[in-house]
Design an enzyme around this catalytic site. Structure first.
Site, PDB file in Angstrom:
ATOM      1  N   ASN A   9       0.875  -1.173   0.000  1.00 48.69           N
ATOM      2  CA  ASN A   9       0.000   0.000   0.000  1.00 48.69           C
ATOM      3  C   ASN A   9       0.914   1.225   0.000  1.00 48.69           C
ATOM      4  OD1 ASN A   9      -1.776   2.069   0.501  1.00 48.69           O
ATOM      5  ND2 ASN A   9      -2.413   1.332   2.535  1.00 48.69           N
ATOM      6  N   LYS A  11       0.164   4.219  -0.240  1.00 51.34           N
ATOM      7  CA  LYS A  11      -0.468   5.411   0.364  1.00 51.34           C
ATOM      8  C   LYS A  11      -0.215   6.629  -0.519  1.00 51.34           C
ATOM      9  CE  LYS A  11      -0.230   3.123   4.794  1.00 51.34           C
ATOM     10  NZ  LYS A  11      -0.108   3.199   6.245  1.00 51.34           N
ATOM     11  N   HIS A  96      -9.483   0.878   5.134  1.00 53.20           N
ATOM     12  CA  HIS A  96      -8.214   1.144   5.820  1.00 53.20           C
ATOM     13  C   HIS A  96      -8.468   2.097   6.979  1.00 53.20           C
ATOM     14  CE1 HIS A  96      -4.116   2.371   6.623  1.00 53.20           C
ATOM     15  NE2 HIS A  96      -3.729   1.304   5.948  1.00 53.20           N
ATOM     16  N   GLU A  98      -6.883   4.544   8.014  1.00 56.98           N
ATOM     17  CA  GLU A  98      -6.681   5.963   7.682  1.00 56.98           C
ATOM     18  C   GLU A  98      -7.925   6.531   7.019  1.00 56.98           C
ATOM     19  OE1 GLU A  98      -2.992   5.383   5.576  1.00 56.98           O
ATOM     20  OE2 GLU A  98      -2.038   4.815   7.473  1.00 56.98           O
ATOM     21  N   GLU A 168      -4.954  -4.957  10.666  1.00 53.95           N
ATOM     22  CA  GLU A 168      -3.976  -3.891  10.855  1.00 53.95           C
ATOM     23  C   GLU A 168      -4.260  -3.157  12.161  1.00 53.95           C
ATOM     24  OE1 GLU A 168      -2.212  -2.691   6.717  1.00 53.95           O
ATOM     25  OE2 GLU A 168      -3.848  -1.355   7.250  1.00 53.95           O
ATOM     26  N   GLY A 174       2.767   2.426  10.777  1.00 52.59           N
ATOM     27  CA  GLY A 174       3.681   3.545  10.616  1.00 52.59           C
ATOM     28  C   GLY A 174       4.382   3.960  11.899  1.00 52.59           C
ATOM     29  N   SER A 213       3.805  -1.943  10.377  1.00 55.39           N
ATOM     30  CA  SER A 213       5.251  -1.995  10.579  1.00 55.39           C
ATOM     31  C   SER A 213       5.844  -3.364  10.256  1.00 55.39           C
ATOM     32  CB  SER A 213       5.616  -1.559  12.009  1.00 55.39           C
ATOM     33  OG  SER A 213       5.218  -0.210  12.224  1.00 55.39           O
TER      34      SER A 213
HETATM   35  P1  13P Z   1       3.180   0.473   7.647  1.00 53.04           P
HETATM   36  O1  13P Z   1       3.695  -0.795   7.047  1.00 53.04           O
HETATM   37  O2  13P Z   1       3.848   1.716   7.125  1.00 53.04           O
HETATM   38  O3  13P Z   1       3.100   0.409   9.134  1.00 53.04           O
HETATM   39  O4  13P Z   1       1.660   0.614   7.126  1.00 53.04           O
HETATM   40  C1  13P Z   1       0.816  -0.477   7.206  1.00 53.04           C
HETATM   41  C2  13P Z   1      -0.419  -0.155   6.458  1.00 53.04           C
HETATM   42  O5  13P Z   1      -1.189   0.701   6.845  1.00 53.04           O
HETATM   43  C3  13P Z   1      -0.661  -0.881   5.209  1.00 53.04           C
HETATM   44  O6  13P Z   1      -1.960  -0.659   4.733  1.00 53.04           O
END
Ligand code: 13P
Length: 250
Positions: A9, A11, A96, A98, A168, A174, A213
């Site tokens: 992803n 982002k 997601h 976010e 997740e 992150g 992560s």
């Molecule tokens: P990170 O791997 O940067 O922690 O993000 C995970 C994520 O949100 C994947 O959709």
């Protein structure tokens, strides 16, 4: 046998040029990834067609990070599931954390997105996961169960059989703070149990990916867990070597 999937992803990162270069690097290294592992990437919308043209006829699968909750028409700035299917994308990430948090995407919105994605022939990668305060309060199972019950266990068995789930935990995204393999396995087994309550044996076929992560240094331990069928990778999917190393960790 469940499909093993490692999905990146991206982002809101990279320009089109950088994204094309990243997918080119992945193409050069894809032969190192075991044949039975699906490697997918979800670049920003603006990159999809250019990246598609580059990876077409390769083993790399294309996905999008989101789709509209409406079919078509006067929804300025939105991109429909049918448009994504026309690129063609294979996957779309839905729910997601976010999107849930910054764009207030709740169950009614996510249900519409899932329905439209499935109608368009896309494979939804549906994300669930608790926030830090919910885990600290011991409410993580309750939160995950309600996210699944609002959106997934209401699907028909035929639609459900197409869906990929990603666990997740929000506190691991992150932050550099990965769930331990025990914490992740516990959550994944719980997700499969909830899915089995509604869909019986079909739940044994559902790929459940871990995200938060995940990197090459912890992927092997995570992917060795019984109910972890791959990863949804954020930051570490932006570096070709690292992303490939994660996919090799099975
Ligand atoms: P990170 O791997 O940067 O922690 O993000 C995970 C994520 O949100 C994947 O959709």
């Amino acid at each position: 046998m469940r499909l093993k999937i490692v999905a990146g992803n991206w982002k809101m990162n990279t320009t089109v040029e950088q994204g094309v270069a990243l997918s080119q690097s992945l193409l050069e290294q894809i032969s190192q990834v075991p044949e039975d592992v699906i490697l997918a990437i979800a670049p920003p919308f603006t990159h999809l067609y250019s990246v598609y043209q580059q990876i077409v006829n390769s083993r790399i699968a294309l996905g999008a990070q989101n789709c509209a909750a409406y079919d078509k028409g006067a929804y300025t700035g939105e991109v429909s599931a049918a448009m994504l299917a026309s690129v063609p994308c294979k996957y779309v990430i839905i729910g997601h954390s976010e999107r849930r948090e910054y764009y207030r995407e709740d169950a009614p919105i996510l249900n519409k997105k899932l329905a439209l994605a499935l109608q368009a022939g896309l494979i939804p990668i549906f994300c669930v996961g608790e926030r830090l305060e919910e885990r600290e309060a011991g409410r993580h199972f309750e939160v995950i169960a309600s996210q699944l019950k609002e959106a997934i266990t209401v699907l028909t068995p035929s639609d459900f059989s197409k869906v990929v789930i990603a666990y997740e935990p929000v506190w691991a995204i992150g932050t550099g703070k990965t769930a331990t393999s025990e914490q992740a396995q516990e959550a994944h087994a719980f997700i499969r149990k909830i899915l089995a309550e509604s869909f019986g044996v079909l739940a044994a076929q559902t790929s459940i990916l871990y995200g938060g992560s995940c990197k090459s240094s912890n992927a092997a331990e995570l992917f060795a867990q019984k109910d972890i069928d791959g990863g949804l990778i954020g930051g570490a999917s932006l570096q070709a070597d690292e992303f490939i190393a994660i996919a090799k960790a099975f």
